[in-house]
Design a protein around this motif. Sequence first.
Motif, PDB file in Angstrom:
ATOM      1  N   VAL A  41       0.863  -1.178   0.000  1.00  0.00           N
ATOM      2  CA  VAL A  41       0.000   0.000   0.000  1.00  0.00           C
ATOM      3  C   VAL A  41       0.897   1.223   0.000  1.00  0.00           C
ATOM      4  N   ILE A  42       0.798   2.031  -1.036  1.00  0.00           N
ATOM      5  CA  ILE A  42       1.655   3.212  -1.164  1.00  0.00           C
ATOM      6  C   ILE A  42       0.897   4.435  -0.696  1.00  0.00           C
ATOM      7  N   ASP A  43       1.448   5.132   0.287  1.00  0.00           N
ATOM      8  CA  ASP A  43       0.979   6.484   0.618  1.00  0.00           C
ATOM      9  C   ASP A  43      -0.385   6.573   1.262  1.00  0.00           C
ATOM     10  N   SER A  44      -1.167   5.512   1.214  1.00  0.00           N
ATOM     11  CA  SER A  44      -2.521   5.661   1.730  1.00  0.00           C
ATOM     12  C   SER A  44      -2.764   4.667   2.862  1.00  0.00           C
ATOM     13  N   LYS A  55      -2.624   2.164  -4.449  1.00  0.00           N
ATOM     14  CA  LYS A  55      -2.145   3.550  -4.341  1.00  0.00           C
ATOM     15  C   LYS A  55      -3.322   4.483  -4.586  1.00  0.00           C
ATOM     16  N   LEU A  56      -3.667   5.233  -3.573  1.00  0.00           N
ATOM     17  CA  LEU A  56      -4.760   6.197  -3.682  1.00  0.00           C
ATOM     18  C   LEU A  56      -4.208   7.587  -3.401  1.00  0.00           C
ATOM     19  N   HIS A  77      -6.619   9.398   1.500  1.00  0.00           N
ATOM     20  CA  HIS A  77      -7.745   8.507   1.181  1.00  0.00           C
ATOM     21  C   HIS A  77      -7.516   7.133   1.807  1.00  0.00           C
ATOM     22  N   VAL A  78      -8.613   6.414   1.942  1.00  0.00           N
ATOM     23  CA  VAL A  78      -8.562   5.095   2.541  1.00  0.00           C
ATOM     24  C   VAL A  78      -9.168   4.079   1.578  1.00  0.00           C
ATOM     25  N   ALA A  79      -8.510   2.935   1.460  1.00  0.00           N
ATOM     26  CA  ALA A  79      -9.052   1.847   0.650  1.00  0.00           C
ATOM     27  C   ALA A  79      -9.509   0.732   1.576  1.00  0.00           C
ATOM     28  N   VAL A  80     -10.733   0.268   1.381  1.00  0.00           N
ATOM     29  CA  VAL A  80     -11.253  -0.899   2.087  1.00  0.00           C
ATOM     30  C   VAL A  80     -11.494  -1.945   1.011  1.00  0.00           C
ATOM     31  N   VAL A  81     -10.710  -3.005   1.049  1.00  0.00           N
ATOM     32  CA  VAL A  81     -10.757  -3.959  -0.069  1.00  0.00           C
ATOM     33  C   VAL A  81     -10.922  -5.373   0.472  1.00  0.00           C
TER      34      VAL A  81
END
Lengths: 362, 362
Positions: free
Chosen positions: B295-298, B311-312, B316-320
């Motif tokens: 996970v880059i940067d987020s 990478k977002l 920002h947040v990613a929920v995957v």
Amino acid sequence: MNEKNYCVILAGGLGTRLWPMSREKQPKQFIDVLGTGRTLIQDTYERFARIIPTENIIIVTNEKYRRLVREQIPDISENNVLVEPMRRNTVPAVIWAALEVIRRQPDGRLIVSPSDQNISNIEAFEADVLRGLDYVGDNEVLLTMGAKPSRAETSYGYIQMAHHIPGTHDIYKVQSFTEKPAAEFAKIFYESGEFLWNTGLFLWSAETFIRAVVNVSAEMKTIVGSVVSGYRNGENVSDLLLELFAKSPNMTLEQSVLEKSDNVDVKLCHFGWADLGTWQAVHDILPQSDMGNVVIDSKSLLYDCKDCIIKLPEGHVAVVQGLEDYVIVEDDNVLVICRKGDQKNIRKFVNDAQLNLGEEYV
Amino acid sequence: MNEKNYCVILAGGLGTRLWPMSREKQPKQFIDVLGTGRTLIQDTYERFARIIPTENIIIVTNEKYRRLVREQIPDISENNVLVEPMRRNTVPAVIWAALEVIRRQPDGRLIVSPSDQNISNIEAFEADVLRGLDYVGDNEVLLTMGAKPSRAETSYGYIQMAHHIPGTHDIYKVQSFTEKPAAEFAKIFYESGEFLWNTGLFLWSAETFIRAVVNVSAEMKTIVGSVVSGYRNGENVSDLLLELFAKSPNMTLEQSVLEKSDNVDVKLCHFGWADLGTWQAVHDILPQSDMGNVVIDSKSLLYDCKDCIIKLPEGHVAVVQGLEDYVIVEDDNVLVICRKGDQKNIRKFVNDAQLNLGEEYV
């Protein structure tokens, strides 16, 4: 329009299962979920305003959303926005609204409605609501509305029908209520023909409902009695309302009142009902591509994707490959990519995000 | 530092395979791809500035990126930024740079370097580059640099080694070049021990290279001759350079020059090389979680995910949930969710986006 008819729209919920579109600061009912140009509460309000005098439409909401209600329903008078003193299940909100109706119109009857439903046949809806209000005006009955199931849905509650009430238009005695069932039960319910989806639309005369409430709980009887006499004497009842909310059991209306009463009926309705509680539900009611994909508001390039629902901020583009039955939703600072079928997912994600990432993502 | 040593950094590419992070208006070399706080071209420049006089570092780029080069490498003099008159393969850019070196230093030698590589062992890199520059200063040789393969990678070119050059430090005669091979060939190459990854780093004296170019193409010979005499007479050579670019074959340096020359060697290097051409490559060099996710940067919440790269935009947040071997990248107005392994995917997506959605997404 019949001036004895009232409508109570419940608009205090969080809509967690539609996160990240539905956020604590702006839950789904205040969002244009379907990309129609109108928010769900605007749709709901307009639907009722065609058959119920607007001065009789009451919205119950949370302090946080008072501003949103006023912005989105600018016609509503301040007196018709009831602001819950605390977040509770719907029971105290519905009691309060019924007491408010009695204060204005002792023999008023009302329909209680969620603010996040989709109704596809408006004419059928209007006819059913008006017939239902007449029925509860004439009979001391708590009337629910049931929709004929079109699949073995596990995210809806069910109402089991008992015998038909003679002389009525599709009204039945209620045998039982069931919360969201497991898949095997949903299948049995669906196939039996005896069960209807519980639409969460309830109709009764305010007086009948209050009588049912005080019948099932001595504690509620005391508090309701105090509020009624407070109203009668022109007192400030805000402390009493606070007590009403604080003491209400954290149960559904079905559990705390309807299941304990013996005068509960259900009207079989055919107005194309859907609860927009989950991404699956939103997916199901929107136009789908050949592959079953639904893209709301945004452009997209989909490769080898099936039965997905996609919603990005306006002007954004999604390029997606190889996903089936997925939710892909971005809103503000949160992107969610998850399986669409698993109902409990999103609640867990929201809890985890709140705990691990911070309030600004919830 | 040896004042005869020059460096030519190629920074005109589009970096399409890292779309949507790499965009036409700001390709990957001008982006902090790895989240280090420095862009790839800044990393590249600083790496060479430790061993080569900065007045001898030349950057070749496109008119569109002149401003980005000046912003990101503020120390560089305007004379050291060569702006291609048109977008072509690297051949004319490298010829032009070699002619420019000869103009300044007739017996100058240079290293040609892409602007998007990752080098993990800087000391080994410096030693190899300086030894290589000495070697091409002393020998009329076109020297390539090869990295020992650590897997059967299909997104890199390969160099087959022939015999060892006596008296050298790990320098071999080149047997053949192979572009990105199919998986079965990559496996054979990897297992044979005879093949090295082609790093795209080339070293030669400017004169040796120009001699090779004019040897393999009569047309190039004429144009190059004109540019040289133009330089000698102090003329404006911009029309001649335009011709050089326009007439250059749209082939790689390997195809058009190296494969046609018989004085090509390869130095076996051990400086931890990676080309950041694909999301797979970026994934492979960054720290991975236990499940192989990067996970880059987020921030992110990953459930049942494996070997993904995410990478977002910052904050920002990613929920995957439930993805394996996927790329999830959002930049500006584009979100891409695709399989990581399939190298040709992204080029197709970019073409489709340009065609169907518009230039603003490319």
